[in-house]
Design a protein around this motif. Structure first.
Motif, PDB file in Angstrom:
ATOM      1  N   GLN A 159     -14.829   9.970  15.326  1.00  0.00           N
ATOM      2  CA  GLN A 159     -14.841  10.535  13.986  1.00  0.00           C
ATOM      3  C   GLN A 159     -14.529  12.033  14.098  1.00  0.00           C
ATOM      4  O   GLN A 159     -14.228  12.549  15.167  1.00  0.00           O
ATOM      5  CB  GLN A 159     -16.205  10.304  13.319  1.00  0.00           C
ATOM      6  CG  GLN A 159     -16.641   8.859  13.278  1.00  0.00           C
ATOM      7  CD  GLN A 159     -15.786   8.006  12.364  1.00  0.00           C
ATOM      8  OE1 GLN A 159     -15.131   8.515  11.444  1.00  0.00           O
ATOM      9  NE2 GLN A 159     -15.772   6.705  12.611  1.00  0.00           N
ATOM     10  N   GLN A 160     -14.617  12.736  13.002  1.00  0.00           N
ATOM     11  CA  GLN A 160     -14.363  14.169  13.012  1.00  0.00           C
ATOM     12  C   GLN A 160     -15.520  14.925  13.644  1.00  0.00           C
ATOM     13  O   GLN A 160     -16.657  14.449  13.671  1.00  0.00           O
ATOM     14  CB  GLN A 160     -14.116  14.671  11.582  1.00  0.00           C
ATOM     15  CG  GLN A 160     -12.845  14.136  10.952  1.00  0.00           C
ATOM     16  CD  GLN A 160     -12.627  14.687   9.557  1.00  0.00           C
ATOM     17  OE1 GLN A 160     -13.518  15.303   8.980  1.00  0.00           O
ATOM     18  NE2 GLN A 160     -11.421  14.482   9.022  1.00  0.00           N
ATOM     19  N   ASN A 161     -15.212  16.132  14.145  1.00  0.00           N
ATOM     20  CA  ASN A 161     -16.210  17.055  14.687  1.00  0.00           C
ATOM     21  C   ASN A 161     -16.985  16.456  15.856  1.00  0.00           C
ATOM     22  O   ASN A 161     -18.194  16.695  16.008  1.00  0.00           O
ATOM     23  CB  ASN A 161     -17.189  17.497  13.593  1.00  0.00           C
ATOM     24  CG  ASN A 161     -16.486  18.202  12.450  1.00  0.00           C
ATOM     25  OD1 ASN A 161     -15.528  18.951  12.668  1.00  0.00           O
ATOM     26  ND2 ASN A 161     -16.944  17.957  11.233  1.00  0.00           N
ATOM     27  N   GLY A 162     -16.318  15.663  16.688  1.00  0.00           N
ATOM     28  CA  GLY A 162     -16.953  15.136  17.885  1.00  0.00           C
ATOM     29  C   GLY A 162     -17.981  14.054  17.640  1.00  0.00           C
ATOM     30  O   GLY A 162     -18.821  13.801  18.518  1.00  0.00           O
ATOM     31  N   LEU A 163     -17.938  13.385  16.514  1.00  0.00           N
ATOM     32  CA  LEU A 163     -18.864  12.294  16.226  1.00  0.00           C
ATOM     33  C   LEU A 163     -18.259  10.964  16.630  1.00  0.00           C
ATOM     34  O   LEU A 163     -17.037  10.767  16.570  1.00  0.00           O
ATOM     35  CB  LEU A 163     -19.229  12.273  14.739  1.00  0.00           C
ATOM     36  CG  LEU A 163     -19.925  13.528  14.202  1.00  0.00           C
ATOM     37  CD1 LEU A 163     -20.221  13.375  12.721  1.00  0.00           C
ATOM     38  CD2 LEU A 163     -21.214  13.808  14.964  1.00  0.00           C
ATOM     39  N   VAL A 164     -19.125  10.035  17.024  1.00  0.00           N
ATOM     40  CA  VAL A 164     -18.715   8.701  17.456  1.00  0.00           C
ATOM     41  C   VAL A 164     -19.558   7.685  16.697  1.00  0.00           C
ATOM     42  O   VAL A 164     -20.786   7.829  16.608  1.00  0.00           O
ATOM     43  CB  VAL A 164     -18.888   8.524  18.978  1.00  0.00           C
ATOM     44  CG1 VAL A 164     -18.570   7.096  19.392  1.00  0.00           C
ATOM     45  CG2 VAL A 164     -18.012   9.502  19.731  1.00  0.00           C
ATOM     46  N   SER A 165     -18.915   6.659  16.157  1.00  0.00           N
ATOM     47  CA  SER A 165     -19.626   5.616  15.410  1.00  0.00           C
ATOM     48  C   SER A 165     -19.391   4.261  16.057  1.00  0.00           C
ATOM     49  O   SER A 165     -18.315   4.006  16.614  1.00  0.00           O
ATOM     50  CB  SER A 165     -19.177   5.595  13.948  1.00  0.00           C
ATOM     51  OG  SER A 165     -17.790   5.282  13.863  1.00  0.00           O
ATOM     52  N   PHE A 166     -20.380   3.377  15.947  1.00  0.00           N
ATOM     53  CA  PHE A 166     -20.277   2.030  16.494  1.00  0.00           C
ATOM     54  C   PHE A 166     -21.335   1.161  15.825  1.00  0.00           C
ATOM     55  O   PHE A 166     -22.283   1.673  15.189  1.00  0.00           O
ATOM     56  CB  PHE A 166     -20.457   2.022  18.016  1.00  0.00           C
ATOM     57  CG  PHE A 166     -21.757   2.627  18.477  1.00  0.00           C
ATOM     58  CD1 PHE A 166     -22.890   1.843  18.669  1.00  0.00           C
ATOM     59  CD2 PHE A 166     -21.850   3.991  18.707  1.00  0.00           C
ATOM     60  CE1 PHE A 166     -24.082   2.403  19.095  1.00  0.00           C
ATOM     61  CE2 PHE A 166     -23.044   4.566  19.128  1.00  0.00           C
ATOM     62  CZ  PHE A 166     -24.158   3.767  19.321  1.00  0.00           C
ATOM     63  N   ASP A 167     -21.184  -0.155  15.948  1.00  0.00           N
ATOM     64  CA  ASP A 167     -22.116  -1.122  15.378  1.00  0.00           C
ATOM     65  C   ASP A 167     -22.749  -1.944  16.494  1.00  0.00           C
ATOM     66  O   ASP A 167     -22.079  -2.323  17.464  1.00  0.00           O
ATOM     67  CB  ASP A 167     -21.407  -2.068  14.408  1.00  0.00           C
ATOM     68  CG  ASP A 167     -20.806  -1.330  13.221  1.00  0.00           C
ATOM     69  OD1 ASP A 167     -21.241  -0.185  12.952  1.00  0.00           O
ATOM     70  OD2 ASP A 167     -19.896  -1.892  12.564  1.00  0.00           O
ATOM     71  N   VAL A 168     -24.045  -2.212  16.353  1.00  0.00           N
ATOM     72  CA  VAL A 168     -24.764  -3.053  17.315  1.00  0.00           C
ATOM     73  C   VAL A 168     -25.454  -4.180  16.553  1.00  0.00           C
ATOM     74  O   VAL A 168     -25.851  -4.014  15.397  1.00  0.00           O
ATOM     75  CB  VAL A 168     -25.791  -2.242  18.130  1.00  0.00           C
ATOM     76  CG1 VAL A 168     -25.102  -1.260  19.042  1.00  0.00           C
ATOM     77  CG2 VAL A 168     -26.779  -1.520  17.225  1.00  0.00           C
ATOM     78  N   MET A 169     -25.601  -5.314  17.223  1.00  0.00           N
ATOM     79  CA  MET A 169     -26.228  -6.487  16.609  1.00  0.00           C
ATOM     80  C   MET A 169     -27.538  -6.865  17.287  1.00  0.00           C
ATOM     81  O   MET A 169     -28.128  -7.890  16.960  1.00  0.00           O
ATOM     82  CB  MET A 169     -25.265  -7.672  16.681  1.00  0.00           C
ATOM     83  CG  MET A 169     -24.103  -7.587  15.705  1.00  0.00           C
ATOM     84  SD  MET A 169     -24.635  -7.632  13.972  1.00  0.00           S
ATOM     85  CE  MET A 169     -25.428  -9.230  13.874  1.00  0.00           C
ATOM     86  N   GLU A 170     -28.001  -6.046  18.243  1.00  0.00           N
ATOM     87  CA  GLU A 170     -29.243  -6.334  18.949  1.00  0.00           C
ATOM     88  C   GLU A 170     -30.204  -5.157  18.810  1.00  0.00           C
ATOM     89  O   GLU A 170     -29.794  -4.035  18.504  1.00  0.00           O
ATOM     90  CB  GLU A 170     -28.977  -6.589  20.436  1.00  0.00           C
ATOM     91  CG  GLU A 170     -28.044  -7.730  20.728  1.00  0.00           C
ATOM     92  CD  GLU A 170     -27.812  -7.875  22.216  1.00  0.00           C
ATOM     93  OE1 GLU A 170     -28.805  -7.893  22.985  1.00  0.00           O
ATOM     94  OE2 GLU A 170     -26.638  -7.955  22.631  1.00  0.00           O
TER      95      GLU A 170
END
Length: 576
Positions: A283-294
């Protein structure tokens, strides 16, 4: 320690048992290993409060404990940790007071308690508690608004606790320096701790956003490419084409060199593994996104410059989690001019060693300090001190990290052969980890000492008639910068030793002279009644200062007479 009333105890570091009061309060620092876990840090003494036998007590009880406040920050806070007789642990948010309290200046933690046992103030990670509703929840953590947790509707309806453990760039660099396999790691996110109920799994995906700094070398390359852009429209076309070709080639080379990837790791019951099925997005400004199911206890994002095996990434996460709880400590021996018979033993943080030594010098501790190599210690680890050779002290002393200890040393055999290494006093330090101390409960102290690792062996040589620090400091102030090299040549001080003394001394001419003289004195044989002052006086006369030689012998005679009078009055031989 004083008791103001039957329901208020102020703990300031001394044992107390008031006549007519059923409460007894005492310091129990030896049980510090029980009061800290994981990333917690002990910032106060450990206090034990108990009721004397056959008495009753009415609650609540107000306990006020002084502590060091420098460990608080955006991610950390202080709490009073309590452990009852059955070793049940609880945390209480204290009412902290800064300034003067009861005639003392500092920081104080005040709590009301309804049980007795062990009390201590600890610096721990801040806890953010929230409840996921049936309609879902989108939350930005107060500790770091960049971290976002998005629970979709129908995930579950339970209370959750979140904590953040930042991973500094210096810490990551230190971990990478110990293992070449980590050279492809560019940066990591903070460690995110989540406490989810194990009985209710996630029904829908949890979206997590964590900050993971971009590769600094990539940003530098992009800046260089921007700086190389043509800024003048009057340049000829062939020049602009050349520039465009150069920029395009640099861009292709940058993509080939910085083929970055993101890896998401999760931990359940302290077992790290790479989440191969999870796709992380920049993402912008050094951000990271992800999804977890556990449900994971811990989450970590790693930015990579190249592929790494899952086992190596799991080891990296374990080492980072271990490194945030460790501290480098240096053991220092130091003396004061007004207390020649005492030796200060200090366990100081290595990163602040220069500042800590300057503070000791401001308190009157002079002369060259003898230091150990860096020792890696966790909170609740201890240093066990033993004596060997011809010195001893009262009992065996325990040093906790950041503690100071003043030892009064005495001779075991005043008539020993001081030219023999056996009679040279030595302090032995052994590192005792929390696990080793727990195991040693069912063993004798002798077995424990044999199993411990030797950290440092610091020698203290007996010099009953040696030149004192005060005498060398006086002489250092009388010597000029031009006279010091002549004296060093007369003393036949080795060049390497002179250079080391110059580095330790700093810029002051008097300090350089003192360290040179102290280095020469330390290299002399430990033989009693050797005319050390006469030897130094001859060197002074040879270097062109016979007046200082006469004054030195006169001052040394006065010092020896004072020492003899003091020994007769105390009836004991003390190491100086």
């Amino acid at each position: 320690m004083t008791i103001e009333s039957s329901s208020i105890i102020k703990c300031t570091g001394f044992n107390i048992s008031i006549s007519g009061s059923p409460v007894r309060c005492e310091v129990a620092d030896s049980l510090s290993c029980l009061m800290v876990t994981d990333s917690e840090e002990l910032v106060s003494r450990v206090i034990r409060v108990k009721v004397q036998d056959g008495n009753t007590f009415h609650f609540p009880l107000t306990v006020i404990v002084p502590f060091h406040a420098r460990y608080r920050g955006n991610y950390r806070d202080v709490a009073v940790k309590m452990m009852d007789e059955e070793r049940r642990v609880s945390y209480v948010s204290p009412v902290t007071t800064e300034g003067l309290y009861g005639g003392q200046k500092g920081s104080f933690a005040e709590v009301k308690v309804y049980s007795l046992g062990l009390f201590a103030v600890v610096s721990c990670l801040k806890r953010e508690n929230y409840t996921v509703q049936r309609r879902g929840l989108s939350l930005r953590l107060v500790m770091d608004p960049r971290i976002c947790l998005n629970y979709l509707p129908g995930s579950f309806t339970v209370p959750v606790m979140a904590q953040i453990q930042p991973v500094e760039a210096v810490l990551l660099t230190a971990v990478k320096s110990r293992n070449d396999e980590y050279r492809s790691v560019a940066s990591t996110s903070p460690l995110l701790y989540l406490t989810h109920p194990r009985s209710q799994p996630l029904r829908r995906a949890l979206a997590v956003t964590l900050p993971c700094p971009p590769n600094p070398e990539k940003r530098k390359s992009q800046k260089e490419n921007q700086d190389s852009l043509p800024v003048s429209a009057s340049l000829q076309w062939d020049h602009r084409v050349s520039n465009r070709k150069r920029i395009s080639a640099a861009s292709v080379k940058s993509k080939e060199r910085y083929n970055e990837s993101l890896a998401v790791l999760g931990s359940v019951e302290k077992q790290w593994r790479v989440l191969d099925q999870v796709s992380a997005k920049n993402q912008q400004n050094g951000l990271v996104s992800f999804d977890v199911m556990e449900n994971f206890d811990r989450l970590l994002v790693v930015r990579l410059l190249g592929p790494l095996p899952p086992g190596v990434l799991a080891s990296l996460a374990e080492e980072l989690e271990e490194a945030v709880c460790c501290h480098s400590v240096t053991v220092v021996l130091q003396r004061r001019q007004d207390e020649p018979h005492a030796v200060l033993v200090a366990a100081l943080p290595s990163r602040d060693l220069g500042w800590e030594l300057s503070r000791l010098r401001a308190q009157g501790y002079s002369g060259p300090a003898e230091t150990s190599p860096e020792v890696c210690m966790r909170e609740a680890d201890q240093l066990l001190l033993r004596f060997s050779g011809n010195i001893t002290s009262k009992g065996t002393e325990i040093l906790q990290r950041k503690n100071h200890l003043l030892l009064q040393l005495t001779e075991v055999d005043p008539f020993g052969n001081y030219s023999s290494p056996h009679y040279k006093g030595t302090l032995l330090f052994h590192k005792v980890t929390r696990g080793e101390k727990d195991k040693s409960a069912n063993h004798s102290s002798g077995e424990d000492v044999r199993r411990l690792r030797l950290v440092k062996k610091l020698s203290i040589v007996s010099r009953a008639d040696s030149l004192s620090d005060s005498l060398l400091q006086w002489l250092s102030g009388e010597l000029s910068e031009e006279e010091l090299p002549l004296l060093v040549a007369s003393l036949r001080l080795r060049r390497s030793a002179a250079q080391m003394a110059k580095l330790r001394a700093g810029d002051g001419p008097s300090s350089r002279a003192f360290h040179m003289l102290a280095t020469w004195r330390r290299g002399l044989p430990a033989i009693p009644h050797q005319p050390k002052a006469s030897q130094l006086a001859r060197c002074l006369a040879k270097s062109g200062r016979p007046d200082l030689a006469r004054e030195l012998l006169l001052r040394q005679t006065v010092t020896l007479l004072e020492c003899l009078d003091q020994e007769r009055s105390h009836g004991a031989n003390i190491y100086t």
